[in-house]
Design a protein around this motif. Structure first.
Motif, PDB file in Angstrom:
ATOM      1  N   VAL A  76       0.848  -1.195   0.000  1.00 50.76           N
ATOM      2  CA  VAL A  76       0.000   0.000   0.000  1.00 50.76           C
ATOM      3  C   VAL A  76       0.887   1.250   0.000  1.00 50.76           C
ATOM      4  N   CYS A  77       1.959   1.219   0.775  1.00 50.89           N
ATOM      5  CA  CYS A  77       2.906   2.336   0.816  1.00 50.89           C
ATOM      6  C   CYS A  77       3.515   2.563  -0.563  1.00 50.89           C
ATOM      7  N   ARG A  78       4.002   1.500  -1.187  1.00 51.69           N
ATOM      8  CA  ARG A  78       4.625   1.612  -2.509  1.00 51.69           C
ATOM      9  C   ARG A  78       3.638   2.192  -3.518  1.00 51.69           C
ATOM     10  N   GLN A  79       2.380   1.718  -3.487  1.00 51.01           N
ATOM     11  CA  GLN A  79       1.368   2.221  -4.395  1.00 51.01           C
ATOM     12  C   GLN A  79       1.131   3.720  -4.158  1.00 51.01           C
ATOM     13  N   ALA A  80       1.024   4.112  -2.895  1.00 55.19           N
ATOM     14  CA  ALA A  80       0.794   5.524  -2.577  1.00 55.19           C
ATOM     15  C   ALA A  80       1.954   6.384  -3.070  1.00 55.19           C
ATOM     16  N   LYS A  81       3.181   5.932  -2.845  1.00 53.20           N
ATOM     17  CA  LYS A  81       4.353   6.699  -3.279  1.00 53.20           C
ATOM     18  C   LYS A  81       4.389   6.851  -4.793  1.00 53.20           C
ATOM     19  N   ASP A  82       3.884   5.823  -5.520  1.00 59.60           N
ATOM     20  CA  ASP A  82       3.852   5.870  -6.981  1.00 59.60           C
ATOM     21  C   ASP A  82       2.707   6.714  -7.519  1.00 59.60           C
ATOM     22  N   GLU A  83       1.573   6.759  -6.819  1.00 59.27           N
ATOM     23  CA  GLU A  83       0.355   7.305  -7.406  1.00 59.27           C
ATOM     24  C   GLU A  83      -0.184   8.589  -6.795  1.00 59.27           C
ATOM     25  N   VAL A  84       0.215   8.942  -5.579  1.00 61.17           N
ATOM     26  CA  VAL A  84      -0.385  10.089  -4.895  1.00 61.17           C
ATOM     27  C   VAL A  84       0.516  11.312  -5.021  1.00 61.17           C
ATOM     28  N   PHE A  85      -0.033  12.370  -5.621  1.00 65.08           N
ATOM     29  CA  PHE A  85       0.706  13.626  -5.719  1.00 65.08           C
ATOM     30  C   PHE A  85       0.947  14.188  -4.332  1.00 65.08           C
ATOM     31  N   ASP A  86       2.152  14.619  -4.053  1.00 65.49           N
ATOM     32  CA  ASP A  86       2.538  15.143  -2.738  1.00 65.49           C
ATOM     33  C   ASP A  86       2.157  14.146  -1.644  1.00 65.49           C
ATOM     34  N   CYS A  87       2.545  12.897  -1.883  1.00 60.56           N
ATOM     35  CA  CYS A  87       2.224  11.817  -0.951  1.00 60.56           C
ATOM     36  C   CYS A  87       2.737  12.153   0.446  1.00 60.56           C
ATOM     37  N   ALA A 124       9.215   8.488  15.941  1.00 57.00           N
ATOM     38  CA  ALA A 124       9.243   8.360  14.483  1.00 57.00           C
ATOM     39  C   ALA A 124       8.119   9.184  13.858  1.00 57.00           C
ATOM     40  N   LEU A 125       6.918   9.096  14.438  1.00 57.22           N
ATOM     41  CA  LEU A 125       5.790   9.862  13.902  1.00 57.22           C
ATOM     42  C   LEU A 125       6.034  11.360  14.038  1.00 57.22           C
ATOM     43  N   ALA A 126       6.521  11.794  15.181  1.00 59.64           N
ATOM     44  CA  ALA A 126       6.790  13.223  15.390  1.00 59.64           C
ATOM     45  C   ALA A 126       7.797  13.739  14.357  1.00 59.64           C
ATOM     46  N   GLY A 127       8.808  12.933  14.057  1.00 58.87           N
ATOM     47  CA  GLY A 127       9.787  13.333  13.042  1.00 58.87           C
ATOM     48  C   GLY A 127       9.137  13.513  11.679  1.00 58.87           C
ATOM     49  N   LEU A 128       8.226  12.609  11.319  1.00 60.28           N
ATOM     50  CA  LEU A 128       7.532  12.725  10.036  1.00 60.28           C
ATOM     51  C   LEU A 128       6.562  13.904  10.041  1.00 60.28           C
ATOM     52  N   MET A 129       5.953  14.191  11.174  1.00 59.07           N
ATOM     53  CA  MET A 129       5.070  15.348  11.278  1.00 59.07           C
ATOM     54  C   MET A 129       5.868  16.642  11.082  1.00 59.07           C
ATOM     55  N   ARG A 130       7.025  16.721  11.715  1.00 61.25           N
ATOM     56  CA  ARG A 130       7.880  17.907  11.537  1.00 61.25           C
ATOM     57  C   ARG A 130       8.268  18.057  10.071  1.00 61.25           C
ATOM     58  N   TRP A 131       8.657  16.950   9.439  1.00 58.87           N
ATOM     59  CA  TRP A 131       9.051  16.980   8.030  1.00 58.87           C
ATOM     60  C   TRP A 131       7.896  17.469   7.175  1.00 58.87           C
ATOM     61  N   ARG A 132       6.697  16.974   7.436  1.00 60.85           N
ATOM     62  CA  ARG A 132       5.524  17.352   6.642  1.00 60.85           C
ATOM     63  C   ARG A 132       5.217  18.838   6.793  1.00 60.85           C
ATOM     64  N   ILE A 133       5.335  19.353   7.998  1.00 55.39           N
ATOM     65  CA  ILE A 133       5.093  20.779   8.231  1.00 55.39           C
ATOM     66  C   ILE A 133       6.048  21.622   7.384  1.00 55.39           C
ATOM     67  N   GLU A 134       7.300  21.202   7.331  1.00 49.46           N
ATOM     68  CA  GLU A 134       8.334  21.960   6.601  1.00 49.46           C
ATOM     69  C   GLU A 134       8.257  21.790   5.088  1.00 49.46           C
ATOM     70  N   ASN A 135       7.752  20.639   4.611  1.00 48.64           N
ATOM     71  CA  ASN A 135       7.861  20.313   3.187  1.00 48.64           C
ATOM     72  C   ASN A 135       6.548  20.160   2.440  1.00 48.64           C
ATOM     73  N   ARG A 136       5.444  20.439   3.091  1.00 51.35           N
ATOM     74  CA  ARG A 136       4.150  20.316   2.403  1.00 51.35           C
ATOM     75  C   ARG A 136       4.075  21.313   1.251  1.00 51.35           C
ATOM     76  N   LEU A 137       3.575  20.850   0.120  1.00 48.76           N
ATOM     77  CA  LEU A 137       3.388  21.733  -1.020  1.00 48.76           C
ATOM     78  C   LEU A 137       2.199  22.653  -0.751  1.00 48.76           C
ATOM     79  N   PRO A 138       2.277  23.897  -1.207  1.00 51.48           N
ATOM     80  CA  PRO A 138       1.149  24.810  -0.971  1.00 51.48           C
ATOM     81  C   PRO A 138      -0.085  24.361  -1.768  1.00 51.48           C
ATOM     82  N   ALA A 139      -1.255  24.666  -1.227  1.00 48.79           N
ATOM     83  CA  ALA A 139      -2.518  24.346  -1.919  1.00 48.79           C
ATOM     84  C   ALA A 139      -2.635  25.207  -3.155  1.00 48.79           C
ATOM     85  N   LEU A 140      -3.178  24.634  -4.206  1.00 51.49           N
ATOM     86  CA  LEU A 140      -3.352  25.386  -5.460  1.00 51.49           C
ATOM     87  C   LEU A 140      -4.667  26.112  -5.492  1.00 51.49           C
TER      88      LEU A 140
END
Length: 140
Positions: A76-87, A124-140
Motif C-alpha cells: 500500500v505504501c509503494r502504491q501511494a508513493k507511486d500514485e499520490v501527488f505530494d504523498c 518516528a511519527l513526530a519526526g515525520l510530522m515535523r518533516w511534513r510541516i516543513e515540506n508540504r506543497l502549498p494548496a493550489l
C-alpha cells in the motif's frame, strides 16, 4: 508555553486488524511530541479505503501495518508513493527487523518493528510530522 501549531494533523492508520489500529493509536497518543500539533486519527481497514482517503487529500502522515491482509501495508505504501501527488510521509510497522529491506522497497519514510515501543513509534511519527510541516506543497 507550547510552540506547536494549534490545528491538528491528520494521521491515517491502515491495518485490517482493529486491535492493531488501537495499539498504534494508543502508542502514539494525542500528541507524540510537545513541538508538534495534536493528532487526529483517520482509520482504514482496506486498501481501497486508503486509496480513496488519500485521493481526497488532507492526510498529513500515514502509518501502515506491514502485516495487514490481504493488501500488506508495504505494498500500500509503494502504491501511494507511486500514485499520490505530494504523498504524505509513511511510517511502516513491520513484524521482523529482517523485513527492513521490504520497507526500503516500499519507500517508507520511517520504520518501527514489533513489538511496538510507544516511545520509538511516537518519536518516528513526530519526526515525520515535523518533516511534513516543513515540506508540504502549498494548496493550489
Amino acid at each position: 508555553m507550547s510552540t506547536a501549531p494549534e490545528s491538528p494533523m491528520k494521521v491515517l492508520v491502515y491495518s485490517d486488524d482493529a486491535n492493531t489500529r488501537a495499539q498504534i493509536r494508543t502508542a502514539i497518543g494525542r500528541r507524540p511530541a510537545a513541538d508538534v500539533p495534536r493528532v487526529e486519527f483517520v482509520e482504514c481497514a482496506t486498501q481501497p479505503a486508503v486509496v480513496r482517503r488519500l485521493d481526497e487529500g488532507g492526510i498529513d502522515v500515514v502509518v501502515v501495518d506491514g502485516e495487514a491482509q490481504p493488501a500488506g501495508g508495504l505494498g500500500v505504501c509503494r502504491q501511494a508513493k507511486d500514485e499520490v501527488f505530494d504523498c504524505p510521509p509513511v511510517l511502516a510497522v513491520i513484524a521482523r527487523r529482517d523485513d527492513g529491506w521490504l520497507a526500503t522497497w516500499s519507500r517508507a519514510d520511517a520504520v518501527v518493528s514489533l513489538p511496538l515501543d510507544p516511545m520509538a513509534l511516537a518519536n518516528a511519527l513526530a519526526g515525520l510530522m515535523r518533516w511534513r510541516i516543513e515540506n508540504r506543497l502549498p494548496a493550489l
